[in-house]
Design a protein around this motif. Structure first.
Motif, PDB file in Angstrom:
ATOM      1  N   ASP A 148       0.789  -1.235   0.000  1.00  0.00           N
ATOM      2  CA  ASP A 148       0.000   0.000   0.000  1.00  0.00           C
ATOM      3  C   ASP A 148       0.819   1.282   0.000  1.00  0.00           C
ATOM      4  OD1 ASP A 148      -2.081  -1.737   0.350  1.00  0.00           O
ATOM      5  OD2 ASP A 148      -2.052  -1.570   2.533  1.00  0.00           O
ATOM      6  N   HIS A 149       2.122   1.150   0.005  1.00  0.00           N
ATOM      7  CA  HIS A 149       2.904   2.378   0.143  1.00  0.00           C
ATOM      8  C   HIS A 149       2.805   3.268  -1.086  1.00  0.00           C
ATOM      9  CE1 HIS A 149       5.461   2.243   3.859  1.00  0.00           C
ATOM     10  NE2 HIS A 149       4.573   1.269   3.991  1.00  0.00           N
ATOM     11  N   HIS A 150       2.864   4.540  -0.832  1.00  0.00           N
ATOM     12  CA  HIS A 150       2.658   5.492  -1.912  1.00  0.00           C
ATOM     13  C   HIS A 150       3.965   6.055  -2.453  1.00  0.00           C
ATOM     14  CE1 HIS A 150      -1.540   5.359  -1.365  1.00  0.00           C
ATOM     15  NE2 HIS A 150      -1.477   5.771  -0.115  1.00  0.00           N
ATOM     16  N   LEU A 151       3.877   6.433  -3.710  1.00  0.00           N
ATOM     17  CA  LEU A 151       4.931   7.264  -4.265  1.00  0.00           C
ATOM     18  C   LEU A 151       4.394   8.684  -4.281  1.00  0.00           C
ATOM     19  CD1 LEU A 151       6.170   5.073  -7.235  1.00  0.00           C
ATOM     20  CD2 LEU A 151       7.102   5.266  -4.939  1.00  0.00           C
ATOM     21  N   TYR A 152       5.303   9.632  -4.344  1.00  0.00           N
ATOM     22  CA  TYR A 152       4.898  11.039  -4.283  1.00  0.00           C
ATOM     23  C   TYR A 152       5.330  11.759  -5.561  1.00  0.00           C
ATOM     24  CZ  TYR A 152       4.420   9.556   0.501  1.00  0.00           C
ATOM     25  OH  TYR A 152       4.061   8.849   1.616  1.00  0.00           O
ATOM     26  N   GLU A 158      14.107  11.867  -4.281  1.00  0.00           N
ATOM     27  CA  GLU A 158      13.392  12.245  -3.056  1.00  0.00           C
ATOM     28  C   GLU A 158      12.466  11.121  -2.590  1.00  0.00           C
ATOM     29  OE1 GLU A 158      13.027  17.054  -3.598  1.00  0.00           O
ATOM     30  OE2 GLU A 158      12.056  15.732  -5.025  1.00  0.00           O
ATOM     31  N   ASN A 159      11.839  10.435  -3.549  1.00  0.00           N
ATOM     32  CA  ASN A 159      10.953   9.330  -3.176  1.00  0.00           C
ATOM     33  C   ASN A 159      11.704   8.262  -2.385  1.00  0.00           C
ATOM     34  OD1 ASN A 159       7.987   9.028  -4.046  1.00  0.00           O
ATOM     35  ND2 ASN A 159       8.920  10.205  -5.700  1.00  0.00           N
ATOM     36  N   ILE A 160      12.955   8.038  -2.739  1.00  0.00           N
ATOM     37  CA  ILE A 160      13.764   7.061  -1.996  1.00  0.00           C
ATOM     38  C   ILE A 160      14.329   7.701  -0.724  1.00  0.00           C
ATOM     39  CG2 ILE A 160      15.853   5.624  -2.088  1.00  0.00           C
ATOM     40  CD1 ILE A 160      15.285   5.346  -5.138  1.00  0.00           C
ATOM     41  N   ASN A 172      24.822   9.400  -2.822  1.00  0.00           N
ATOM     42  CA  ASN A 172      25.470   8.079  -2.757  1.00  0.00           C
ATOM     43  C   ASN A 172      24.679   7.093  -1.912  1.00  0.00           C
ATOM     44  OD1 ASN A 172      27.475   8.685  -4.483  1.00  0.00           O
ATOM     45  ND2 ASN A 172      28.942   9.294  -2.882  1.00  0.00           N
ATOM     46  N   MET A 173      24.131   7.612  -0.791  1.00  0.00           N
ATOM     47  CA  MET A 173      23.311   6.743   0.067  1.00  0.00           C
ATOM     48  C   MET A 173      22.042   6.313  -0.693  1.00  0.00           C
ATOM     49  SD  MET A 173      23.507   8.693   3.680  1.00  0.00           S
ATOM     50  CE  MET A 173      22.970   7.529   4.878  1.00  0.00           C
ATOM     51  N   ILE A 174      21.477   7.255  -1.441  1.00  0.00           N
ATOM     52  CA  ILE A 174      20.247   6.965  -2.189  1.00  0.00           C
ATOM     53  C   ILE A 174      20.525   5.936  -3.298  1.00  0.00           C
ATOM     54  CG2 ILE A 174      18.520   7.998  -3.750  1.00  0.00           C
ATOM     55  CD1 ILE A 174      18.698  10.490  -1.852  1.00  0.00           C
ATOM     56  N   LEU A 175      21.678   6.103  -3.955  1.00  0.00           N
ATOM     57  CA  LEU A 175      22.043   5.140  -5.006  1.00  0.00           C
ATOM     58  C   LEU A 175      22.239   3.743  -4.428  1.00  0.00           C
ATOM     59  CD1 LEU A 175      24.510   7.184  -7.221  1.00  0.00           C
ATOM     60  CD2 LEU A 175      22.344   6.137  -7.951  1.00  0.00           C
ATOM     61  N   ASP A 176      22.844   3.685  -3.253  1.00  0.00           N
ATOM     62  CA  ASP A 176      23.072   2.396  -2.598  1.00  0.00           C
ATOM     63  C   ASP A 176      21.718   1.751  -2.220  1.00  0.00           C
ATOM     64  OD1 ASP A 176      24.819   0.440  -1.405  1.00  0.00           O
ATOM     65  OD2 ASP A 176      24.047   1.154   0.519  1.00  0.00           O
ATOM     66  N   ALA A 177      20.800   2.593  -1.681  1.00  0.00           N
ATOM     67  CA  ALA A 177      19.468   2.082  -1.322  1.00  0.00           C
ATOM     68  C   ALA A 177      18.725   1.615  -2.578  1.00  0.00           C
ATOM     69  CB  ALA A 177      18.674   3.167  -0.601  1.00  0.00           C
ATOM     70  N   ALA A 178      18.876   2.357  -3.674  1.00  0.00           N
ATOM     71  CA  ALA A 178      18.204   1.987  -4.937  1.00  0.00           C
ATOM     72  C   ALA A 178      18.730   0.642  -5.434  1.00  0.00           C
ATOM     73  CB  ALA A 178      18.421   3.075  -5.981  1.00  0.00           C
ATOM     74  N   VAL A 235       9.730   1.738  -3.638  1.00  0.00           N
ATOM     75  CA  VAL A 235       9.287   1.718  -2.236  1.00  0.00           C
ATOM     76  C   VAL A 235      10.249   0.858  -1.396  1.00  0.00           C
ATOM     77  CG1 VAL A 235       7.420   1.011  -0.706  1.00  0.00           C
ATOM     78  CG2 VAL A 235       6.889   2.212  -2.809  1.00  0.00           C
ATOM     79  N   ALA A 236      10.695  -0.265  -1.965  1.00  0.00           N
ATOM     80  CA  ALA A 236      11.663  -1.110  -1.251  1.00  0.00           C
ATOM     81  C   ALA A 236      12.965  -0.335  -1.035  1.00  0.00           C
ATOM     82  CB  ALA A 236      11.925  -2.387  -2.044  1.00  0.00           C
ATOM     83  N   SER A 237      13.365   0.435  -2.036  1.00  0.00           N
ATOM     84  CA  SER A 237      14.597   1.237  -1.893  1.00  0.00           C
ATOM     85  C   SER A 237      14.438   2.233  -0.757  1.00  0.00           C
ATOM     86  CB  SER A 237      14.902   1.998  -3.193  1.00  0.00           C
ATOM     87  OG  SER A 237      14.948   1.091  -4.266  1.00  0.00           O
ATOM     88  N   ARG A 238      13.235   2.796  -0.623  1.00  0.00           N
ATOM     89  CA  ARG A 238      12.975   3.737   0.479  1.00  0.00           C
ATOM     90  C   ARG A 238      13.160   3.020   1.829  1.00  0.00           C
ATOM     91  NH1 ARG A 238       7.176   5.732   0.236  1.00  0.00           N
ATOM     92  NH2 ARG A 238       7.866   6.766  -1.650  1.00  0.00           N
ATOM     93  N   THR A 239      12.762   1.740   1.884  1.00  0.00           N
ATOM     94  CA  THR A 239      12.945   0.972   3.131  1.00  0.00           C
ATOM     95  C   THR A 239      14.434   0.809   3.444  1.00  0.00           C
ATOM     96  OG1 THR A 239      10.906  -0.194   2.686  1.00  0.00           O
ATOM     97  CG2 THR A 239      12.383  -1.224   4.265  1.00  0.00           C
ATOM     98  N   PHE A 240      15.236   0.512   2.395  1.00  0.00           N
ATOM     99  CA  PHE A 240      16.682   0.376   2.644  1.00  0.00           C
ATOM    100  C   PHE A 240      17.275   1.714   3.095  1.00  0.00           C
ATOM    101  CE2 PHE A 240      15.995  -3.469   0.210  1.00  0.00           C
ATOM    102  CZ  PHE A 240      16.730  -4.377   0.959  1.00  0.00           C
TER     103      PHE A 240
END
Ligand code: ATP
Length: 336
Positions: A148-152, A158-160, A172-178, A235-240
């Motif tokens: 159910d998680h949303h994207l904005y 920013e979404n991540i 760099n942190m965002i790329l790693d999470a992605a 959304v999974a990347s946002r969790t990481f």
């Protein structure tokens, strides 16, 4: 000449009607946003900080359910979504929650995230009643990955990055999470990469229209600029990214990989498992076969009760058991 004028007029009329429809949808959307401010939270906040000073900063959350029953407010009369459910999850364990549709799995994890309180029985977190803790602390300690998680309507970056708002500009942190969330390859193919701004009209289709307006939801789903599997990867990347906050002690993944292909799902769970240090993990998935060897405990639900719990080897020794049955059904359905 007459036909030409008539067709211009008709097109102008159709465009006008379309714009009116959009305006109407926009007004309804705004009304619903303002309506949210009138909703009071019926879940009472506690005053105990989490984690308390006695708990180790580096240990995952431990959870005990003492004969928990739950009925949804406004649900069918006397219908229980959970009936007398007991179990224990030790700090740092990896738990798989299985069961047929409607057996209460999502309800159970909603209680763990304190989106609802048990109708009877008790949920204990690190030995204390969950209701005693400050909600904001529990939320900070819990990462949920659901369908159910949303994207904005913001950039993909920013979404991540919203997973850890204090680090939202740390590329760099965002790329790693992605990468860990499996979103890196499709983002790399986009002309603007992480800077791609998601279309406000389509990205939030589930909140732009009433969920009951199925035709409209389907229409928006088709025109959205980011398909289902890719949405889940973002959304999974946002969790990481959330893990980088260092505050997460419980990870709940409730079918958060359902739109992924089997390889994508396998990769996602592998990357989640690699983040286990200091976290308790609860995975709800119908495709659990590849996870069983990593699970400390498997909880098996059958509407709306917990019917079996233990390791894979233990549960497979119950030949007419519910887990045994589900294991073979899903093996046939997903592995052939
Ligand atoms: N918001 C709600 N209001 C009323 N009843 C609900 C609500 N959500 C779920 N239920 C009911 O509670 C029961 C348990 O549902 P739940 O979603 O927890 O099952 P589940 O095991 O997660 O199912 P699935 O595998 O299909 O996701 C079902 O009978 C369902 O119809």
């Amino acid at each position: 000449m007459f036909q030409h004028s008539e067709s211009i007029l008709r097109r102008a009329f159709e465009n006008g009607m379309h714009e009116l429809g959009e305006l109407w949808r926009g007004i309804n959307f705004m009304k619903r946003i303002y309506g949210l401010s009138n909703i009071t939270n019926i879940i009472k906040d506690g005053d105990l900080p989490y984690p308390t000073t006695h708990q180790s900063e580096v240990a995952g959350m431990s959870i005990d359910l003492r004969n928990v029953s739950f009925s949804y407010p406004g649900g069918k009369l006397n219908a229980k979504a959970l009936d007398d459910v007991p179990f224990s999850i030790k700090s740092g364990q990896l738990v798989i929650l299985v069961g047929s549709n409607g057996s209460g799995k999502s309800t159970l994890v909603k209680l763990l995230a304190r989106l609802y309180d048990a109708s009877s029985g008790q949920v204990l977190v690190d030995g204390q009643d969950i209701q005693g803790y400050k909600m904001v602390d529990l939320r900070r300690a819990t990462a949920s990955l659901t369908q159910d998680h949303h994207l904005y309507p913001l950039s993909l970056s920013e979404n991540i990055g919203l997973g850890n708002p204090t680090q939202v500009s740390e590329t760099n942190m965002i790329l790693d999470a992605a990468k860990k969330g499996g979103a890196d390859s499709f983002i790399a193919k986009l002309k603007q990469g992480l800077s791609t701004i998601l279309d406000p009209q389509t990205v939030q289709y589930s909140v732009m229209v009433q969920a009951s307006d199925k035709t409209q939801v389907e229409k928006l789903k088709k025109t959205t600029d980011i398909p289902g599997g890719e949405r889940q990867r973002v959304v999974a990347s946002r969790t990481f990214m959330r893990f980088t906050s260092g505050t997460v002690k419980l990870v709940i993944a409730d079918e958060g990989s359902s739109a992924l292909d089997p390889e994508g799902e396998w990769e996602l769970f592998k990357n989640l498992r690699e983040e286990r240090q200091g976290k308790t993990m609860v995975f709800v998935t119908h495709r659990f076969r590849h996870l069983t060897k990593f699970a400390n405990v498997i909880l098996c639900m059958k509407d709306p009760r917990l019917v079996e719990s233990g390791t894979h080897n233990k549960l497979m020794k119950i030949p007419d058991g519910e887990y045994f049955k589900l294991y073979y059904i899903q093996a046939k359905a997903f592995d052939s």
